[in-house]
Design a protein around this motif. Structure first.
Motif, short mmCIF file in Angstrom:
data_model
loop_
_atom_site.label_atom_id
_atom_site.label_comp_id
_atom_site.label_asym_id
_atom_site.label_seq_id
_atom_site.Cartn_x
_atom_site.Cartn_y
_atom_site.Cartn_z
N UNK A 83 1.41 6.03 2.44
CA UNK A 83 2.30 5.07 1.82
C UNK A 83 2.88 4.06 2.78
N UNK A 84 2.24 3.90 3.93
CA UNK A 84 2.82 3.05 4.97
C UNK A 84 1.91 1.87 5.28
N UNK A 85 2.49 0.68 5.34
CA UNK A 85 1.77 -0.52 5.74
C UNK A 85 2.26 -0.93 7.13
N UNK A 86 1.36 -1.12 8.10
CA UNK A 86 1.78 -1.47 9.46
C UNK A 86 2.65 -2.73 9.52
N UNK A 87 2.29 -3.71 8.65
CA UNK A 87 3.07 -4.94 8.67
C UNK A 87 4.49 -4.77 8.17
N UNK A 88 4.79 -3.62 7.54
CA UNK A 88 6.15 -3.39 7.04
C UNK A 88 7.11 -3.03 8.15
N UNK A 89 6.63 -2.71 9.34
CA UNK A 89 7.52 -2.41 10.46
C UNK A 89 8.17 -3.72 10.93
N UNK A 90 9.49 -3.82 10.90
CA UNK A 90 10.15 -5.08 11.28
C UNK A 90 9.75 -5.59 12.66
N UNK A 91 9.49 -4.66 13.58
CA UNK A 91 9.12 -5.09 14.94
C UNK A 91 7.78 -5.80 14.98
N UNK A 92 7.01 -5.77 13.87
CA UNK A 92 5.74 -6.48 13.83
C UNK A 92 5.93 -7.98 14.00
N UNK A 93 7.15 -8.49 13.78
CA UNK A 93 7.41 -9.91 13.99
C UNK A 93 7.19 -10.29 15.45
N UNK A 94 7.31 -9.31 16.37
CA UNK A 94 7.04 -9.58 17.79
C UNK A 94 5.60 -10.04 17.98
N UNK A 95 4.69 -9.47 17.19
CA UNK A 95 3.28 -9.87 17.26
C UNK A 95 3.12 -11.34 16.86
N UNK A 96 3.84 -11.77 15.81
CA UNK A 96 3.75 -13.16 15.37
C UNK A 96 4.30 -14.12 16.42
#
Length: 387
Positions: A83-96
């Motif tokens: 039930x987990x999407x990697x992009x749902x982790x808020x820290x994924x914004x660091x990648x952007x």
């Protein structure tokens, strides 16, 4: 506060850390609460920490930071958390942010590589999510999430290129503005040097020439001739140096010569072999600053050219006529005893023409018919008030 703390990139990192890190910590806590395995929680927490570290690295080394962020995102994709999407982790914004910096700071090949890596990551994440989807989640959800991810990546990548283009255009415009300012500064300097120093040296050489001819002492005459030759060499060197300067700016606090100073200027140029006279007709009227300076420069240039290029004895007549709606200034020589080799031509006439035309006037240079004299410089400039 250190200088780097004042940069926009540093402030961006502070905001991302302050917002995304606590939210990611909350997500990790929710994973624990939902019954995720310890290694899954640890892998997610490690990926979040790595993403924030990559953000710091990308500020100084964009490509290295992007590589670290990509590895962290790959770890999130491969962590099988239901039930987990990697992009749902808020820290994924660091990648952007790392993607933005890599795109903005590199050339075409690295930009394209960053885009392909990002798109590949989104596609891989969608495939993994689709493979892991259970009956409680609609089958279209992974594809919708992947499409949104692709849109976000494409938007960040395109916006970074657009921002880089704007900065490049602004930098080029600023460079052109500075170049124009430097050019104008140098042209002012060149013109003032020509109008003041070159004129003074020419008058000095003319006086020394006259003294060498009229002296009764042969030794003194030779010495004076040497001094005159040295002055002509200095004038030639000055003109050579002035060719690299192409702008003008009046010296602050320095008052330029005025029309009232013309009689004194003409008198200072006269020698026993150079008869320079000044006549004025009509009532003097006010002039704009530009027009008054142009009148003075026409007189200076006319006298300088006559003394420099006409063999003595020579007569130079300066006329100032106020009887019409405009003031007319004319400098005419009688041709003297022929043309004198004064070295390479200078840029004085072109500079005078620019001054006159800038003051809304007209400027002409004419050669008299043989036997009638030498050269005549004339300018017509607007005067204030009725004649």
């Amino acid at each position: 506060m250190p200088d780097h703390a004042k940069t926009p990139a540093f402030r961006t990192d502070v905001v991302v850390h302050a917002v995304a890190a606590p939210l990611s910590a909350l997500v990790v806590a929710l994973l624990v609460y939902s019954g995720a395995r310890a290694w899954q929680v640890a892998a997610t927490a490690l990926a979040a920490v790595t993403l924030h570290a990559a953000l710091e690295v990308s500020r100084r080394r964009p490509v290295a930071g992007f590589a670290v962020a990509s590895a962290a995102m790959l770890g999130l994709v491969l962590t099988p958390t239901p039930g987990w999407e990697p992009g749902a982790l808020p820290s994924a914004v660091c990648f952007l942010v790392a993607l933005w910096r890599t795109t903005a700071a590199t050339g075409f090949r690295l930009r394209l590589a960053a885009l392909l890596v990002s798109v590949g990551g989104i596609v891989l994440s969608g495939l993994v999510s689709w493979y892991r989807v259970d009956g409680a989640v609609p089958a279209w959800m992974p594809w919708a999430t992947g499409t949104i991810g692709l849109g976000v990546v494409a938007a960040v990548w395109a916006a970074a290129i657009a921002a880089t283009g704007r900065k490049a255009r602004a930098a080029r415009a600023e460079a052109r503005r500075l170049a124009a300012a430097v050019s104008a500064e140098r042209a002012h300097l060149r013109r003032d040097l020509h109008d003041v120093i070159a004129h003074s040296i020419t008058v000095m050489v003319a006086r020394v020439d006259a003294a060498s001819v009229t002296t009764s002492d042969a030794g003194t005459g030779h010495e004076l001739e040497d001094v005159a030759d040295a002055g002509r060499d200095a004038l030639g060197a000055l003109r050579s140096m002035l060719t690299v300067l192409d702008a003008e700016r009046p010296t602050p606090g320095k008052r330029p010569l005025t029309v009232a100073a013309l009689p004194e200027l003409v008198e200072a140029a006269a020698t026993p072999l150079h008869r320079v006279t000044f006549t004025e007709a009509g009532a003097r009227r006010p002039l704009t600053i530009g027009a008054e300076l142009a009148v003075v420069r026409v007189v200076q240039e006319g006298i300088t050219n006559a003394l420099r290029h006409v063999r003595s004895p020579v007569a130079v007549e300066v006329r100032l006529d106020w009887r019409g709606p405009d003031v007319v200034v004319e400098v005419r020589d009688d041709g003297g005893d022929g043309v004198l080799d004064g070295g390479s031509p200078g840029t004085g006439l072109a500079g005078v023409r620019e001054r006159v035309e800038a003051a809304q006037g007209s400027f002409t240079v004419a050669r008299a018919a043989p036997g009638d004299g030498g050269w005549a410089l004339a300018a017509r400039l607007p005067a204030k008030g009725a004649p």
